[in-house]
Design an enzyme around this catalytic site. Structure first.
Site, PDB file in Angstrom:
ATOM      1  N   ARG A   1     124.891  73.183  -8.003  1.00 16.11           N
ATOM      2  CA  ARG A   1     123.983  74.323  -8.060  1.00 16.11           C
ATOM      3  C   ARG A   1     124.657  75.549  -7.471  1.00 16.11           C
ATOM      4  O   ARG A   1     125.351  75.454  -6.433  1.00 16.11           O
ATOM      5  CB  ARG A   1     122.696  74.055  -7.269  1.00 16.11           C
ATOM      6  CG  ARG A   1     121.676  73.230  -8.038  1.00 16.11           C
ATOM      7  CD  ARG A   1     121.127  74.010  -9.246  1.00 16.11           C
ATOM      8  NE  ARG A   1     120.212  73.240 -10.065  1.00 16.11           N
ATOM      9  CZ  ARG A   1     120.553  72.427 -11.066  1.00 16.11           C
ATOM     10  NH1 ARG A   1     121.822  72.268 -11.381  1.00 16.11           N
ATOM     11  NH2 ARG A   1     119.638  71.805 -11.757  1.00 16.11           N
TER      12      ARG A   1
ATOM     13  N   GLU B   1     121.749  82.874 -13.252  1.00 16.34           N
ATOM     14  CA  GLU B   1     122.287  82.406 -14.543  1.00 16.34           C
ATOM     15  C   GLU B   1     121.559  83.090 -15.699  1.00 16.34           C
ATOM     16  O   GLU B   1     120.330  83.008 -15.772  1.00 16.34           O
ATOM     17  CB  GLU B   1     122.122  80.888 -14.639  1.00 16.34           C
ATOM     18  CG  GLU B   1     122.995  80.175 -13.615  1.00 16.34           C
ATOM     19  CD  GLU B   1     122.981  78.652 -13.723  1.00 16.34           C
ATOM     20  OE1 GLU B   1     122.249  78.111 -14.566  1.00 16.34           O
ATOM     21  OE2 GLU B   1     123.710  77.995 -12.973  1.00 16.34           O
TER      22      GLU B   1
ATOM     23  N   HIS C   1     126.846  76.568 -17.393  1.00 15.60           N
ATOM     24  CA  HIS C   1     125.972  75.453 -17.005  1.00 15.60           C
ATOM     25  C   HIS C   1     125.943  74.367 -18.097  1.00 15.60           C
ATOM     26  O   HIS C   1     124.913  74.095 -18.714  1.00 15.60           O
ATOM     27  CB  HIS C   1     124.545  75.959 -16.713  1.00 15.60           C
ATOM     28  CG  HIS C   1     123.740  75.019 -15.854  1.00 15.60           C
ATOM     29  ND1 HIS C   1     122.825  75.459 -14.935  1.00 15.60           N
ATOM     30  CD2 HIS C   1     123.702  73.662 -15.782  1.00 15.60           C
ATOM     31  CE1 HIS C   1     122.257  74.414 -14.340  1.00 15.60           C
ATOM     32  NE2 HIS C   1     122.778  73.317 -14.839  1.00 15.60           N
TER      33      HIS C   1
HETATM   34  N1  LIG Z   1     125.748  71.140 -13.885  1.00 16.67           N
HETATM   35  C1  LIG Z   1     124.793  70.411 -14.413  1.00 16.67           C
HETATM   36  O1  LIG Z   1     124.436  70.591 -15.573  1.00 16.67           O
HETATM   37  C2  LIG Z   1     124.158  69.339 -13.617  1.00 16.67           C
HETATM   38  C3  LIG Z   1     123.956  69.502 -12.281  1.00 16.67           C
HETATM   39  N2  LIG Z   1     123.345  68.515 -11.554  1.00 16.67           N
HETATM   40  C4  LIG Z   1     123.190  68.751 -10.126  1.00 16.67           C
HETATM   41  O2  LIG Z   1     124.122  67.931  -9.431  1.00 16.67           O
HETATM   42  C5  LIG Z   1     123.641  67.680  -8.119  1.00 16.67           C
HETATM   43  C6  LIG Z   1     123.800  66.220  -7.760  1.00 16.67           C
HETATM   44  O3  LIG Z   1     123.043  65.402  -8.628  1.00 16.67           O
HETATM   45  P1  LIG Z   1     122.931  63.817  -8.372  1.00 16.67           P
HETATM   46  O4  LIG Z   1     124.235  63.273  -7.974  1.00 16.67           O
HETATM   47  O5  LIG Z   1     122.236  63.244  -9.549  1.00 16.67           O
HETATM   48  O6  LIG Z   1     121.948  63.805  -7.125  1.00 16.67           O
HETATM   49  P2  LIG Z   1     121.735  62.623  -6.074  1.00 16.67           P
HETATM   50  O7  LIG Z   1     120.405  62.887  -5.449  1.00 16.67           O
HETATM   51  O8  LIG Z   1     122.033  61.306  -6.685  1.00 16.67           O
HETATM   52  O9  LIG Z   1     122.872  62.916  -4.990  1.00 16.67           O
HETATM   53  C7  LIG Z   1     122.828  64.005  -4.123  1.00 16.67           C
HETATM   54  C8  LIG Z   1     123.431  63.547  -2.819  1.00 16.67           C
HETATM   55  O10 LIG Z   1     123.566  64.679  -1.966  1.00 16.67           O
HETATM   56  C9  LIG Z   1     123.365  64.209  -0.658  1.00 16.67           C
HETATM   57  N3  LIG Z   1     123.126  65.308   0.260  1.00 16.67           N
HETATM   58  C10 LIG Z   1     121.951  65.897   0.594  1.00 16.67           C
HETATM   59  N4  LIG Z   1     122.180  66.846   1.521  1.00 16.67           N
HETATM   60  C11 LIG Z   1     123.513  66.853   1.769  1.00 16.67           C
HETATM   61  C12 LIG Z   1     124.342  67.594   2.634  1.00 16.67           C
HETATM   62  N5  LIG Z   1     123.852  68.541   3.437  1.00 16.67           N
HETATM   63  N6  LIG Z   1     125.656  67.339   2.627  1.00 16.67           N
HETATM   64  C13 LIG Z   1     126.177  66.386   1.833  1.00 16.67           C
HETATM   65  N7  LIG Z   1     125.436  65.623   1.000  1.00 16.67           N
HETATM   66  C14 LIG Z   1     124.117  65.869   0.967  1.00 16.67           C
HETATM   67  C15 LIG Z   1     122.193  63.261  -0.794  1.00 16.67           C
HETATM   68  O11 LIG Z   1     122.112  62.396   0.315  1.00 16.67           O
HETATM   69  C16 LIG Z   1     122.535  62.527  -2.081  1.00 16.67           C
HETATM   70  O12 LIG Z   1     123.248  61.343  -1.837  1.00 16.67           O
HETATM   71  C17 LIG Z   1     122.194  68.192  -8.098  1.00 16.67           C
HETATM   72  O13 LIG Z   1     122.196  69.480  -7.519  1.00 16.67           O
HETATM   73  C18 LIG Z   1     121.854  68.311  -9.568  1.00 16.67           C
HETATM   74  O14 LIG Z   1     120.855  69.249  -9.807  1.00 16.67           O
HETATM   75  C19 LIG Z   1     122.936  67.345 -12.114  1.00 16.67           C
HETATM   76  C20 LIG Z   1     123.114  67.123 -13.456  1.00 16.67           C
HETATM   77  C21 LIG Z   1     123.715  68.130 -14.329  1.00 16.67           C
HETATM   78  O1  LIG Z   2     119.938  68.173 -14.582  1.00 17.79           O
HETATM   79  C1  LIG Z   2     120.381  69.122 -13.909  1.00 17.79           C
HETATM   80  O2  LIG Z   2     120.236  69.233 -12.671  1.00 17.79           O
HETATM   81  C2  LIG Z   2     121.095  70.193 -14.591  1.00 17.79           C
HETATM   82  O3  LIG Z   2     121.579  71.095 -13.945  1.00 17.79           O
HETATM   83  C3  LIG Z   2     121.139  70.213 -16.048  1.00 17.79           C
HETATM   84  O4  LIG Z   2     120.492  71.381 -16.433  1.00 17.79           O
HETATM   85  P1  LIG Z   2     120.067  71.598 -17.958  1.00 17.79           P
HETATM   86  O5  LIG Z   2     119.102  70.506 -18.277  1.00 17.79           O
HETATM   87  O6  LIG Z   2     121.304  71.514 -18.782  1.00 17.79           O
HETATM   88  O7  LIG Z   2     119.438  72.951 -17.990  1.00 17.79           O
END
Ligand SMILES: NC(=O)C1=CN([C@@H]2O[C@H](COP(=O)(O)OP(=O)(O)OC[C@H]3O[C@@H](n4cnc5c(N)ncnc54)[C@H](O)[C@@H]3O)[C@@H](O)[C@H]2O)C=CC1
Ligand SMILES: O=C(O)C(=O)COP(=O)(O)O
Length: 457
Positions: free
Chosen positions: A235, A264, A282
């Site tokens: 993010r 964004e 993104h």
């Molecule tokens: N670029 C994109 O299109 C996408 C972005 N994302 C983003 O990726 C990120 C991670 O997603 P997931 O791995 O599925 O989430 P998740 O919930 O499986 O993992 C997040 C981890 O961050 C840890 N965490 C929380 N606070 C923290 C801190 N201060 N320092 C270090 N670790 C900390 C949590 O304990 C957890 O293990 C989210 O922000 C999600 O929105 C997810 C999918 C697609």
């Molecule tokens: O699932 C997430 O956290 C994402 O950032 C993916 O975003 P999107 O569904 O591609 O707009």
């Protein structure tokens, strides 16, 4: 769970067509309307029971209060674009599909790490301009380099295993995932203070919340190796954008791969235009496979809810209460008495009386994830994420407890994926382990524990 009536759903972004099809097959009327401005959405939303979004629709408290929604479905992971507290106050369930796009986001992260090491995007652009510049794009191997992974959840784990195959050493930090669990997938955990100076590359995979805003800032960049390269596919804002620009200009940061931005699309193009920055609009979840999974999952979760089946992927604290209840149900509670107090914003407390014993549980939602904070006299050291297969057991603390439970589970073919212990160590207290699958027969644990319960969320 009592069924919830959903007759109409608005899909406000480009979501896989399977979502609409599944909802319609189950008697729900679906309208798709994209690119609505806030005023248009506020006017439109009044007519719907459900709203399905991705990351671009900002579901603010104004929108929530203008609506009569029962459900907000996020076809994806992050729910930072939804005011979950405002939704919870109105009793609206917010649910997401957190595992549907994990692999896609992890693969894009790896693509950015590789591009940073070999300047692939810059070299490709230069070729298109008619050049043949071999000197300018000299790179460095990933082999033998140190990758720091901040946030070791679903995506962090997948990035680790992929980059290990390139010979990178993976170190990381996560306040919830236990070090023994990440060690089992090759990630050595340490404090951020220890991590910063060791990394050649850093990638962040945390939710966006107050504690993760600006994790990389002027002060922490200064603690890094000169020339460290960073990736943010999580993010915008987890790496402070102004600090990143300053670090790029001073050479303290040698390159950045950015998929996400505070705004964004970003109006301020200084980062995007920087020669050492490679960026994407993104695209982490933008694959056919991820979109198919997320679109289908969110539709099926809504349909399950309408049919009064299990509640999957719920992130608001109203469902936390339901999850706590369903957990208590597995203890074979005969009579229940619920006292829910207002507690802190988003906090939920319940008390259940069963056979003369009282079980008190409190939970909330942290970073979009429902968590259990306390169970009876056990205050968990770290919040227990209420996701996946969970096994709770009550036992007295001993150095052998975890290894004995793990050994017993292993004989049943069940692996431990996470472990939550109580902060206190005296007397019989509740523990929770995330497990690869539920035990066929809980009585197998009898020799080790006083009480046990398991559930899948
Ligand atoms: N670029 C994109 O299109 C996408 C972005 N994302 C983003 O990726 C990120 C991670 O997603 P997931 O791995 O599925 O989430 P998740 O919930 O499986 O993992 C997040 C981890 O961050 C840890 N965490 C929380 N606070 C923290 C801190 N201060 N320092 C270090 N670790 C900390 C949590 O304990 C957890 O293990 C989210 O922000 C999600 O929105 C997810 C999918 C697609
Ligand atoms: O699932 C997430 O956290 C994402 O950032 C993916 O975003 P999107 O569904 O591609 O707009």
């Amino acid at each position: 769970m009592a069924p919830i009536f959903i007759k109409t759903v608005l899909i406000s972004e480009s979501v896989d067509p399977r979502c609409k099809t599944i909802l319609e097959e189950n008697g729900i009327r679906v309208t798709e309307k994209q690119n609505m401005k806030k005023d248009e959405l506020m006017a439109e939303i009044k007519d719907y029971d459900g709203l399905v979004v991705r990351s671009a629709t900002k579901v603010t408290s104004d929108i929530i209060n203008a609506a009569n929604l029962k459900i907000i479905g996020r076809a994806g992971t992050g729910v930072d674009n939804v005011d979950v507290d405002a939704a919870t106050k109105k009793g609206i369930i917010v649910m997401n599909t957190p595992s549907g796009n994990t692999i896609s986001a992890a693969e894009l992260t790896c693509a950015l790490l590789m591009s940073l090491s070999r300047n692939v995007p810059q070299a490709a652009m230069s070729m298109k301009q008619g050049n043949w510049d071999r000197k300018k794009f000299m790179g460095a191997e990933l082999y033998g380099k140190v990758l720091g992974i901040v946030g070791l959840g679903r995506i962090g784990k997948e990035v680790a295993s992929r980059m290990q195959s390139f010979g990178m050493r993976t170190i990381g930090y996560d306040p919830i995932t236990p070090p023994e669990v990440t060690a089992s997938w090759g990630v050595e955990q340490m404090s951020l203070e220890q991590l910063w100076p060791q990394c050649d590359y850093i990638t962040v995979h945390t939710p966006l919340m107050p504690s993760t805003v600006g994790l990389l800032n002027d002060e922490t960049f200064a603690k890094c190796k000169k020339g460290v390269k960073v990736v943010n596919c999580a993010r915008g804002g987890i790496i402070d954008e102004a600090a990143l620009l300053r670090a790029l200009e001073s050479g303290q940061c040698g390159g950045a791969g950015l998929d996400v931005f505070v705004e964004e699309p970003p109006q301020n193009r200084s980062l995007v235009d920087h020669p050492n920055v490679i960026s994407c609009p993104h695209l982490g979840a933008s694959t056919k496979e991820a979109q198919a999974r997320c679109g289908e999952d969110i539709a099926l979760q809504i349909v399950d809810m309408v049919k009064g089946k299990k509640l999957v992927g719920a992130v608001s604290s109203t469902p936390v209460k339901k999850i706590i209840f369903s957990y208590m149900w597995t203890l074979q509670v005969n009579q229940t008495h619920c006292a829910s107090d207002g507690a802190a914003s988003g906090m939920c407390k319940v008390e259940i009386v069963a056979n003369g014993s009282s079980y008190k549980a409190s939970g909330s939602v942290q970073g979009g994830v429902p968590v259990l904070l306390e169970l009876s006299d056990s205050v968990f050291k770290q919040p227990v994420s209420l996701t996946g297969n969970l096994l709770f057991f009550k036992a007295s603390a001993s150095p052998q407890l975890l290894s004995s439970v793990a050994g017993l589970l292993a004989t049943e073919g069940v692996e431990i994926e996470s472990y939550s212990a109580p902060a206190d160590r005296t007397g019989d207290l509740w523990y929770c382990v995330g497990v690869s699958s539920l035990l066929r027969d809980l009585s197998a644990l009898k020799p080790l524990v006083k009480e046990a319960a398991q559930l899948t969320i």
